[in-house]
Design an enzyme around this catalytic site. Structure first.
Site, PDB file in Angstrom:
ATOM      1  N   ASN A 114       0.797  -1.225   0.000  1.00  0.00           N
ATOM      2  CA  ASN A 114       0.000   0.000   0.000  1.00  0.00           C
ATOM      3  C   ASN A 114       0.834   1.281   0.000  1.00  0.00           C
ATOM      4  O   ASN A 114       0.347   2.349   0.347  1.00  0.00           O
ATOM      5  CB  ASN A 114      -1.013  -0.014   1.145  1.00  0.00           C
ATOM      6  N   HIS A 117       3.673   3.942   5.010  1.00  0.00           N
ATOM      7  CA  HIS A 117       3.350   3.707   6.416  1.00  0.00           C
ATOM      8  C   HIS A 117       3.292   5.069   7.082  1.00  0.00           C
ATOM      9  O   HIS A 117       4.074   5.961   6.767  1.00  0.00           O
ATOM     10  CB  HIS A 117       4.438   2.867   7.096  1.00  0.00           C
ATOM     11  N   GLU A 128       8.446   5.775  16.827  1.00  0.00           N
ATOM     12  CA  GLU A 128       8.849   5.375  15.492  1.00  0.00           C
ATOM     13  C   GLU A 128       9.923   6.303  14.922  1.00  0.00           C
ATOM     14  O   GLU A 128      10.865   5.841  14.281  1.00  0.00           O
ATOM     15  CB  GLU A 128       7.629   5.331  14.563  1.00  0.00           C
TER      16      GLU A 128
END
Length: 140
Positions: A114, A117, A128
């Site tokens: 996709n 992220h 992150e």
């Protein structure tokens, strides 16, 4: 509103098709600024640790494997309500359900491939970001 930061990863399915500039144009046109960037190839260990939260999910192995097949672009985005704003720019995880004009509606190959992220919360965004960047790389 207060400026916020979030993490963006342009995934291998998008980098191998040369979509980095087109994706970054959507990010910037959506009102977010790219303040840090690294082009890297993740190891299986790095990808496994990054996606560890999904370790018990049936798609974990496939997800990790998909992230190590080609380089990724990790970026720190900044702007007002950056987490929510970027999630809206990305579109639904399943490109079949993504709104027209979103990154996933335009560029995703499938639900798994996709293209991008993005962090799902402000807390996860900071974790992150610090997975890929040192604090001094993010100084204003």
């Amino acid at each position: 509103m207060v400026k916020q930061r979030t993490l963006s990863i342009i995934k291998p399915d998008a980098t191998r098709r040369g979509l980095t500039d087109a994706i970054n144009e959507k990010i910037e046109n959506g009102g977010l600024k790219i303040i840090a960037r690294k082009d890297i190839t993740l190891t299986q260990e790095q990808a496994g640790k990054f996606y560890e939260v999904h370790k018990e999910r049936p798609f974990y192995g496939e997800l990790v494997d998909s992230m190590i097949v080609a380089p990724v672009v990790v970026q720190v985005l900044e702007g007002e309500d950056a987490v929510t704003k970027y999630r809206n720019i990305m579109g639904d995880t399943d490109p079949a359900n993504a709104a027209p004009g979103t990154i996933r509606a335009e560029f995703a190959e499938s639900k798994g491939a996709n293209s991008v992220h993005g962090s799902d919360s402000a807390e996860n965004a900071m974790n992150e970001i610090l997975f890929f960047f040192k604090e001094e790389e993010l100084a204003d």
